[in-house]
Structure formats: C-alpha cells, structure tokens
Design a protein around this motif. Structure first.
Motif, PDB file in Angstrom:
ATOM      1  N   PHE A 314       0.723  -1.331  -0.050  1.00  0.00           N
ATOM      2  CA  PHE A 314       0.045  -0.088  -0.002  1.00  0.00           C
ATOM      3  C   PHE A 314       1.102   1.196   0.124  1.00  0.00           C
ATOM      4  O   PHE A 314       0.452   2.332   0.019  1.00  0.00           O
ATOM      5  N   ASP A 315       2.018   1.250  -0.174  1.00  0.00           N
ATOM      6  CA  ASP A 315       3.075   2.470   0.055  1.00  0.00           C
ATOM      7  C   ASP A 315       2.666   3.526  -1.191  1.00  0.00           C
ATOM      8  O   ASP A 315       2.903   4.618  -0.922  1.00  0.00           O
ATOM      9  N   GLN A 316       2.236   2.921  -2.283  1.00  0.00           N
ATOM     10  CA  GLN A 316       1.802   4.051  -3.642  1.00  0.00           C
ATOM     11  C   GLN A 316       0.652   4.479  -3.151  1.00  0.00           C
ATOM     12  O   GLN A 316       0.488   5.469  -4.108  1.00  0.00           O
ATOM     13  N   PHE A 317      -0.251   3.996  -2.366  1.00  0.00           N
ATOM     14  CA  PHE A 317      -1.438   4.704  -2.046  1.00  0.00           C
ATOM     15  C   PHE A 317      -1.648   5.417  -0.992  1.00  0.00           C
ATOM     16  O   PHE A 317      -2.703   5.471  -0.321  1.00  0.00           O
ATOM     17  N   TYR A 318      -0.539   6.042  -0.452  1.00  0.00           N
ATOM     18  CA  TYR A 318      -0.530   6.833   0.922  1.00  0.00           C
ATOM     19  C   TYR A 318      -1.477   7.769   0.781  1.00  0.00           C
ATOM     20  O   TYR A 318      -2.026   8.083   1.852  1.00  0.00           O
ATOM     21  N   GLN A 319      -1.765   8.593  -0.201  1.00  0.00           N
ATOM     22  CA  GLN A 319      -2.732   9.759  -0.291  1.00  0.00           C
ATOM     23  C   GLN A 319      -4.019   9.201   0.045  1.00  0.00           C
ATOM     24  O   GLN A 319      -5.043  10.044   0.497  1.00  0.00           O
ATOM     25  N   GLN A 320      -4.497   7.993  -0.299  1.00  0.00           N
ATOM     26  CA  GLN A 320      -5.712   7.425  -0.045  1.00  0.00           C
ATOM     27  C   GLN A 320      -6.043   7.414   1.535  1.00  0.00           C
ATOM     28  O   GLN A 320      -7.192   7.230   1.769  1.00  0.00           O
ATOM     29  N   PHE A 321      -5.010   7.396   2.399  1.00  0.00           N
ATOM     30  CA  PHE A 321      -5.089   7.199   3.757  1.00  0.00           C
ATOM     31  C   PHE A 321      -5.022   8.707   4.575  1.00  0.00           C
ATOM     32  O   PHE A 321      -4.909   8.798   5.656  1.00  0.00           O
ATOM     33  N   PHE A 322      -4.847   9.782   3.734  1.00  0.00           N
ATOM     34  CA  PHE A 322      -5.106  10.989   4.367  1.00  0.00           C
ATOM     35  C   PHE A 322      -6.395  11.282   4.997  1.00  0.00           C
ATOM     36  O   PHE A 322      -7.544  10.918   4.364  1.00  0.00           O
ATOM     37  N   VAL A 323      -6.537  11.982   6.091  1.00  0.00           N
ATOM     38  CA  VAL A 323      -7.531  12.076   6.778  1.00  0.00           C
ATOM     39  C   VAL A 323      -8.522  13.106   6.396  1.00  0.00           C
ATOM     40  O   VAL A 323      -8.019  14.184   6.107  1.00  0.00           O
ATOM     41  N   ARG A 324      -9.789  12.770   6.133  1.00  0.00           N
ATOM     42  CA  ARG A 324     -10.762  13.922   5.977  1.00  0.00           C
ATOM     43  C   ARG A 324     -11.335  14.305   7.015  1.00  0.00           C
ATOM     44  O   ARG A 324     -11.532  13.876   8.184  1.00  0.00           O
ATOM     45  N   SER A 325     -12.080  15.722   6.706  1.00  0.00           N
ATOM     46  CA  SER A 325     -12.749  16.294   7.990  1.00  0.00           C
ATOM     47  C   SER A 325     -13.963  15.629   8.285  1.00  0.00           C
ATOM     48  O   SER A 325     -14.382  15.780   9.436  1.00  0.00           O
ATOM     49  N   LYS A 360      -2.308  21.140  13.699  1.00  0.00           N
ATOM     50  CA  LYS A 360      -3.036  22.432  13.829  1.00  0.00           C
ATOM     51  C   LYS A 360      -4.413  22.181  14.202  1.00  0.00           C
ATOM     52  O   LYS A 360      -4.995  23.402  14.156  1.00  0.00           O
ATOM     53  N   SER A 361      -4.914  21.168  14.039  1.00  0.00           N
ATOM     54  CA  SER A 361      -6.312  20.778  14.463  1.00  0.00           C
ATOM     55  C   SER A 361      -6.960  21.450  15.681  1.00  0.00           C
ATOM     56  O   SER A 361      -5.959  21.359  16.691  1.00  0.00           O
ATOM     57  N   SER A 362      -8.098  21.932  15.879  1.00  0.00           N
ATOM     58  CA  SER A 362      -8.389  22.312  17.161  1.00  0.00           C
ATOM     59  C   SER A 362      -8.913  21.117  18.010  1.00  0.00           C
ATOM     60  O   SER A 362      -9.030  21.107  19.307  1.00  0.00           O
ATOM     61  N   ASN A 363      -9.043  19.847  17.521  1.00  0.00           N
ATOM     62  CA  ASN A 363      -9.298  18.471  18.022  1.00  0.00           C
ATOM     63  C   ASN A 363      -7.980  18.170  18.992  1.00  0.00           C
ATOM     64  O   ASN A 363      -7.208  17.675  18.543  1.00  0.00           O
ATOM     65  N   LYS A 364      -8.075  17.989  20.286  1.00  0.00           N
ATOM     66  CA  LYS A 364      -6.904  17.753  20.837  1.00  0.00           C
ATOM     67  C   LYS A 364      -6.669  16.357  20.779  1.00  0.00           C
ATOM     68  O   LYS A 364      -5.368  16.041  20.813  1.00  0.00           O
ATOM     69  N   ASP A 365      -7.734  15.643  20.705  1.00  0.00           N
ATOM     70  CA  ASP A 365      -7.211  14.109  20.687  1.00  0.00           C
ATOM     71  C   ASP A 365      -6.671  13.829  19.346  1.00  0.00           C
ATOM     72  O   ASP A 365      -5.722  13.061  19.405  1.00  0.00           O
ATOM     73  N   PHE A 366      -7.150  14.387  18.609  1.00  0.00           N
ATOM     74  CA  PHE A 366      -6.518  14.375  16.935  1.00  0.00           C
ATOM     75  C   PHE A 366      -5.186  14.826  16.925  1.00  0.00           C
ATOM     76  O   PHE A 366      -4.382  14.009  16.393  1.00  0.00           O
ATOM     77  N   VAL A 367      -4.827  15.851  17.597  1.00  0.00           N
ATOM     78  CA  VAL A 367      -3.592  16.233  17.631  1.00  0.00           C
ATOM     79  C   VAL A 367      -2.600  15.291  18.295  1.00  0.00           C
ATOM     80  O   VAL A 367      -1.244  15.181  17.942  1.00  0.00           O
ATOM     81  N   THR A 368      -2.981  14.787  19.365  1.00  0.00           N
ATOM     82  CA  THR A 368      -2.173  13.723  20.099  1.00  0.00           C
ATOM     83  C   THR A 368      -1.853  12.647  19.316  1.00  0.00           C
ATOM     84  O   THR A 368      -0.758  12.180  19.320  1.00  0.00           O
ATOM     85  N   GLN A 369      -2.999  12.304  18.737  1.00  0.00           N
ATOM     86  CA  GLN A 369      -2.621  10.906  17.754  1.00  0.00           C
ATOM     87  C   GLN A 369      -1.735  11.371  16.645  1.00  0.00           C
ATOM     88  O   GLN A 369      -0.835  10.460  16.227  1.00  0.00           O
ATOM     89  N   ALA A 370      -1.790  12.558  16.136  1.00  0.00           N
ATOM     90  CA  ALA A 370      -0.910  13.039  15.134  1.00  0.00           C
ATOM     91  C   ALA A 370       0.516  12.990  15.711  1.00  0.00           C
ATOM     92  O   ALA A 370       1.575  12.459  14.907  1.00  0.00           O
ATOM     93  N   ILE A 371       0.778  13.568  16.806  1.00  0.00           N
ATOM     94  CA  ILE A 371       2.151  13.695  17.481  1.00  0.00           C
ATOM     95  C   ILE A 371       2.865  12.083  17.558  1.00  0.00           C
ATOM     96  O   ILE A 371       3.900  11.872  17.334  1.00  0.00           O
ATOM     97  N   GLN A 372       1.807  11.193  18.185  1.00  0.00           N
ATOM     98  CA  GLN A 372       2.279  10.103  18.274  1.00  0.00           C
ATOM     99  C   GLN A 372       2.487   9.396  16.829  1.00  0.00           C
ATOM    100  O   GLN A 372       3.521   8.561  16.768  1.00  0.00           O
ATOM    101  N   ALA A 373       1.974   9.551  15.750  1.00  0.00           N
ATOM    102  CA  ALA A 373       1.987   9.222  14.416  1.00  0.00           C
ATOM    103  C   ALA A 373       3.613   9.610  14.056  1.00  0.00           C
ATOM    104  O   ALA A 373       4.320   9.188  13.498  1.00  0.00           O
ATOM    105  N   ILE A 374       3.883  10.768  14.279  1.00  0.00           N
ATOM    106  CA  ILE A 374       5.216  11.632  13.889  1.00  0.00           C
ATOM    107  C   ILE A 374       6.231  10.795  14.684  1.00  0.00           C
ATOM    108  O   ILE A 374       7.290  10.427  13.972  1.00  0.00           O
TER     109      ILE A 374
END
Length: 780
Positions: A314-325, A360-374
């Motif tokens: 799935f590495d070539q389909f990484y854009q399909q896993f971008f999070v939508r609002s 940069k999201s206003s959702n703190k839980d989402f930001v926490t998950q993003a930092i863990q992903a980084i």
C-alpha cells in the motif's frame, strides 16, 4: 398474524389440510406455517409427511424443491430417515435448483441425526462432482458443516473448483475461496518466503507517484519488467503449478461488487501468494474505501494487518489514507496508523507534511494521535529522526498542555534511540521547564536529565535545585522522578559534592512526610539504597565522610564511598546465616541507578491483528472470538501432487453435467431439468431413438416404482403411435405402386431405402439437440 408475533398454533390441523392445495401461493404459506409450528405440534406435523413425499415427484421443480426444503426444516428426529431418502432422491434430480436444495438439506439432516454422517459424506462426495455452478456453492457449504476435515475429497475436484470460481454466485465464491485456502495450506509448500521481499519493496517504491486510476496493464508490465531484473535470483524458487492456477483463477474476483468476495480473495493472496504477487491486493481494497464508513472500518482493519507484514503493498496509495474532515474517530485513528506503517524513504516527506497539518487541528485528541504518528515515523525511518525532533521541540512550547505532554514523550522515546545526540535537545527542554506545567511532560524531562546526567554535569544539579524549590507543589509522577534524579546524581557525583548531598537530603525529608504513600516508599527505598542502615542521628556525618579514605571505607564499611558512616548488622536475623557482602546493595548503587535503559519499542495501537486471518471477526476485534479457527500450518514436506490429476479419469454422472444456472434461458428446456417432464423425464444417459420415437436407457436409472410405471406407459403409447404410422406409410406406398407410370419395383425399393437412410441419418444427428414435440415421436 404470524408476522405480528401472535400465537396461531391452534389452527395447525386446519392449515395442514391445505398442504395439498393446487395453488402454489397457498402451498408456500402452508409450508411457512408448518416450519414455524412443527416443533410444537410434532404429531400433527407428521400427517403432512406423505404429502411432501408425493410432492418430491411433482412435475414442477419448484414444488419438488419446496417439499424437500420444508421436510428437512421440520425438526422432528423421527423423520430423519425419511429426510435422508428425500435427499438421496433429489440428488439425482435433473434440475440444478432441486439439487441445490438437496445440498442445503444435508446439514439439517446431520443436525437431526449425527449417526447418518457416513451416508451424508457419501452423498457429498457424489455431489462434489456436480458441474453446475448453481449447485456447487451449496455443496461446499454442506461440506464445511458436515466434514470440514475430509480434504481428501477435494483432491479430484480441485482444478474443477478453481475453474468454476468465476461462474459461482457470490456466497458460493466466498465458501469456495475459504475452502481452497485451507486446502492449499495443507497441500502446498510455503511460497511466501520465496522471492526477494526487500527488492520487491524497492520496486514498489519506484511507483509511488502512479495514479490510482492507472491501467492495470501498465502496472503488470511495470512489475514484470522489474521482476525480470531479479529473475536469476528466483530461478530456484518455483511455486506449485496448481497453486499458481488457483491464484490466476481467483484474480478476476477482485473486481466483484461484493466486498466480502474481494476480502476473501485478498485473504487468499495474503496467506498464499509470494511477495511479487501480493501487490495485487492493494488496489481492490482501496476501492472498497469508497463505501459506507462501517465497511471502511472493516477494510481498514484488514489493511492494518496486511501492512504490518507487507507494507510495500500500500505504500504507493499513501494519499488514499489522508484524513478527511468528515471522517469519524475510529476511521481517523486507523488511517493515521496505516500512514506510519507504509511510510518509506520516498514518501515520508509527504506523510510528515500531512501530519504537521493535523497538529494544527482544534481537536486535542486528534493532535495527540498525530504527534504519536510523527514519533512512530521517526522511529521507523532513522534518517528523518532529526527533522522530526526539531518539529516536536517546537510543539513542546505550545500553549496546549496535551500537545506539550505528547511532544515531550515522543522526544524522550526518540532520544533513547539516539543517546549520543541527546545533550542539546535535553538542554533545550530544561530551558522550557519553567513554562511547562503538564505533569507528564515535567516528569519525562526530569527522567531525561537523570538518565543522561553524566553528559549534563552543569545542567543536572541546577535542575535538581529548581525541583527542590517546587517539590511540594509537584504532581505525584513528577515527585517520583525528582527523587530518582537526586539518587542518580548522588550515585554519579558521590560524597565529593556536598551541595548535591544536602539537596538530596532535603528532598528525602520532604518526601518522608508526603501524603502519597508511593512517594514515601520511593524516598525510603532510595535512602536505604544509597546511605544504607544508619545510626540514630547519623545524618550529620557528611563532614566525617569527607576525611575517610577510600581504602578505609572499603575495609570498614560496606558503602561505596558515596555516603556517611554505615553499619551493617552482623547478627543472625530470622534464624539463618547470611553474608554481609551479599546483602549490601550500596556497592552496586551506580549500576542499579545509572544502568543503560533499553530503547522502548513503539508498538502500533493495533499490534496483534496480524496473527488473525484476513476477513475474520477476530481481526476486527483484535481478540479471539468463539468459532474462530486459525489457518493450518504449512507442510514441511511436499505432499503428493498426483492426487489432483485423478479428475480426468473420473466420470461425472449424467444428471450433473448441466452447466446452466437457475433462471437462465436454457434452464428447463432441451431435456435438462424440464419442468413439464419432472423428475421422471429422460436422464442424460438416455438416447433418443428416431424409429420408436422414445428414449432408450443407456444405463441404470434410480427412479421410483411410480415413475418407472409412468415411463413404461409412455413408451407403450409411443410404440403404438409408431406402429400406426408404419401402417399408414405402407398403405400410401401400395397406392403409389398401383398408380405408377412404368416405374420398376426395384427403383421404388431403392428410393424407399434412400429415404429411410436419410431419415435415420438426420435423426441420429439431431438426437442430442432436438426434443420430441409429439407423443408419437415424429418431427414436425
């Protein structure tokens, strides 16, 4: 009334009387009623069995099928022998629909009477030879429920099942793929380890920029050209031809409109296909993400399990896993996890750029998950760790406490993997210690300073000084780390630093009267570990310890030169003897407190899903559920492949050679499952005789006495019709002879022979495709 939940069992005798109604709609309603209340009124239900037995010989295939369905659905153990006879009778029916219902009745009969398993297995063995794609799916379902371990019955039918996959109905395809997967895991050697997986990953990384809607042919050519480069390395990695044939036959099912069929094929490729073939899983599963969010959740869980073992799919389909609002929380978290799994050196830049936007999201839980992903991305790809650390350091100055805490935790994990480059980063964190108020973040900073205090000779004591000022107002976790920091500094500096000793003694005294018992226990433990068992009032002995030589301390005390006067009791306590050296931990305090800590392994939130079978409920829930059966292990020795070549020597019964499905245009015509001929019609082993105008049996027929008598009556009537026709022909010939214009008898006889020969030839040519349209057997 039944649909409304009302009890209408009192009408059972009246309803059963209508079981022989000529109206098909009335019969259907009666059958539904009998199935609903047969268990409550078993004696009255037995009254309708004779009618069902008669309906098994009805001319209409729907009535025959409904009769067997209802009779097998009546859960009365007494009638199990009768159900068995009905199944045996319908197995040889000319209609594929009736045979399908017979296959459905096999598990019901097995539940009624398990003692008939051997007979049912024989029936299943016979029905596995059925060539009708409309029937074979139900047969395989009965096989899975009655004798799932009898894989030896699949040997002669393996290749036929592979060819029939594309023509089966959707649920039959799911059943067949599951069965063929279990069969392949026991009959073929493991091909997954064959091939060069790292080369395959490199090959896939070259195609990151390919569009999702690009041609499959171009994809295939791309992979074939790349695989040709490493063909010399794979010459010895041959795969069984039968396994290759199965993968080839299952490949078109990736385009099925049924999501479960696509998952079943993905399961087949994931557990059977080698590395160079597994890339075909990616595009079909990505297509399923364009459906409802419930289906997305299931598909994403399966993608997580596949990506944990084969991220190159799935590495070539990484854009399909971008999070939508509009993505819900459970979809969002899975997409973040997949992005960290499929991140490679070629796409990590785009992935990190996307993750920075999520911060940069206003959702703190989402930001926490993003930092863990980084943090996980930086751990998986060390080359990007430096840039990730810089971004995380900026986040540690954020106004959000949760962002600061998660950033510091991610930095700590990364610094443990890069201990030689941690001084500058830790120094920056200590500068921000006055502004950071989150307890978790402060506790991690104190731990980092204490762990690398040997490299922070000027920073660590100052951090301890600041911590001593605010000790009483700190959180529990921060207090514990401050105590550990003081102990590590004492172990590192020893008794030579009077200031550090005084600071640590002050912190120990503060912790001694803390309200939290964990803090009190930690202080008590560190005091005993570092200073040992002291005399009363010996806390002021630091000045005496400065004048004691190291050699004298080792001879007189059991300390390591880092504290005051120590006394170890030599009395026998507890009724056993002990050695003073063995009980003295003060000699090893530096090894205990300053030992190197292994870098933490960052596991994904869905760790463990890869152990379950793709498409199973256990994988979605990430725990074993009732009824889950793992796949069998691969054999270590190649089983005999010749057992699958026996199919060419086996002959399929004539009534099972019909390849048409129920509802097709040819269904019910041409002598195959014809509704007007019924079960007593001519079998495929019969041949049509043009002279007699009837069918002559070419083999044994399993028919009832009633049907045999009816067929004999039909043949008698056809013989009478043929004799009458012959008499009429003879009268016409005699009339022609009397009115002849000089023609000789020889010429007339020759003409008659030629005409009869042509008629016989035409009838022999058409006997397999034409059906007699009149009772006397003459064509019109």
């Amino acid at each position: 009334m039944i649909s409304k939940g009302k009890d209408v069992s009192e009408f059972f005798p009246d309803v059963v009387k209508n079981v022989a109604s000529k109206s098909l709609e009335v019969r259907k309603l009666v059958y539904i009623y009998i199935l609903r209340y047969a268990e409550q009124e078993q004696d009255l239900a037995l009254l309708s069995i004779n009618t069902f037995q008669k309906d098994l010989s009805d001319k209409n295939q729907l009535i025959r099928a409904m009769a067997l369905r209802v009779m097998s659905g009546i859960r009365v153990p007494v009638i199990s022998p009768i159900v068995m006879l009905g199944i045996k009778k319908c197995v040889t029916d000319l209609s594929p629909y009736v045979r399908k219902i017979a296959a459905h009745a096999i598990p019901k009969c097995y539940q009624l009477d398990p003692a008939q398993k051997d007979a049912l297995v024989d029936i299943i063995t016979t029905m596995l030879g059925d060539n009708s794609t409309f029937t074979i799916g139900s047969v395989l379902m009965a096989f899975n429920q009655v004798c799932p371990d009898r894989l030896d019955l699949i040997h002669p039918q393996y290749r036929k099942l592979c060819r029939m996959l594309i023509d089966m109905d959707e649920w039959g395809q799911i059943t067949a793929l599951d069965l063929l997967l279990r069969y392949s895991r026991t009959q073929f050697l493991n091909p997954i380890g064959k091939g060069n997986t790292p080369a395959t990953r490199t090959k896939k990384e070259k195609s990151v920029a390919k569009s999702f809607y690009s041609d499959d042919d171009s994809d295939a050519s791309h992979h074939s050209s790349d695989s040709s480069e490493s063909s010399s390395d794979e010459e010895n990695n041959t795969i069984d031809p039968d396994l290759t044939f199965l993968l080839k036959c299952a490949l078109p099912l990736f385009q099925s409109r049924n999501s479960q069929v696509v998952l079943a094929v993905a399961k087949l490729y994931n557990h059977l296909a080698p590395a160079e073939e597994s890339y075909k899983i990616g595009r079909p599963l990505i297509r399923l993400l364009r459906s409802h969010r419930e289906m997305q959740f299931v598909v994403l869980n399966n993608i997580v399990a596949i990506s944990s073992k084969r991220p190159y799919v799935f590495d070539q389909f990484y854009q399909q896993f971008f999070v939508r609002s509009t993505d819900p929380v459970f979809i969002r978290n899975l997409k973040l996890e997949i992005l960290t799994l499929i991140a490679t050196e070629s796409n990590i830049t785009f992935v990190l750029r996307e993750l920075q936007e999520y911060v940069k999201s206003s959702n703190k839980d989402f930001v926490t998950q993003a930092i863990q992903a980084i943090g996980r991305c930086a751990s998986n790809i060390p080359d990007m760790a430096e840039s990730c650390l810089g971004g995380l350091l900026k986040l540690s100055f954020s106004k959000s406490d949760s962002v600061v805490a998660e950033s510091v935790v991610a930095i700590r994990r990364l610094l443990q993997q890069r201990p030689n480059e941690s001084v500058v980063m830790i120094t920056q964190l200590t500068k921000a210690l006055d502004e950071i108020t989150e307890p978790l973040a402060r506790a991690n900073i104190f731990w980092l300073v204490g762990q690398y205090c040997s490299q922070l000779l000027t920073v660590a004591p100052d951090v301890l000084r600041k911590a001593a000022k605010t000790f009483c107002s700190e959180n529990e976790s921060s207090k514990l780390q401050i105590l550990t920091l003081g102990g590590k500094l004492i172990a590192q500096e020893g008794k030579l630093s009077k200031t550090i000793n005084l600071l640590f003694q002050y912190i120990l005294n503060m912790a001694r009267y803390d309200l939290n018992y964990d803090v009190r226990d930690r202080a008590r433990f560190l005091r005993a570990l570092i200073y040992g068992a002291q005399k009363d009032g010996a806390l002021d002995s630091l000045e005496q310890a400065d004048n004691v030589d190291d050699d004298d301390e080792k001879a007189e005390h059991n300390g390591n030169g880092q504290g005051g006067d120590f006394i170890v009791s030599t009395e026998d306590q507890g009724g056993f003897e002990y050695s003073e050296k063995e009980l003295s931990l003060s000699d090893h305090v530096k090894k205990i407190l300053l030992s190197e800590k292994a870098a933490p392994i960052q596991e994904n939130p869905s760790h463990g899903r890869e152990q379950y079978t793709i498409g199973s409920m256990s994988l979605v829930l990430n725990r074993t559920v009732a009824g889950y059966e793992p796949l069998p292990d691969w054999p270590t020795v190649q089983p005999d492949p010749t057992v699958r070549r026996m199919a060419s020597t086996l002959e399929t019964p004539g009534h099972m050679n019909d390849r048409t499905g129920f509802g097709s245009e040819s269904f019910g015509h041409g002598g195959k499952g014809s509704s007007h001929m019924g079960i007593g019609g001519p079998s495929s082993s019969s041949r049509y005789d043009g002279q007699s105008g009837g069918f002559k049996s070419g083999g044994a027929q399993s028919l009832d006495k009633f049907l045999e008598s009816s067929s004999e009556e039909e043949t008698d009537s056809s013989e009478e019709g043929s004799s009458e026709d012959s008499e009429e022909d003879s009268d016409e010939e005699s009339g022609e002879e009397s009115e002849g214009n000089g023609g000789s008898e020889e010429d007339s006889s020759e003409g008659e022979e030629e005409s009869s020969g042509s008629e016989e030839a035409s009838s022999s040519e058409e006997e397999t495709i034409l059906h007699p349209t009149s009772s006397n057997g003459k064509r019109r």
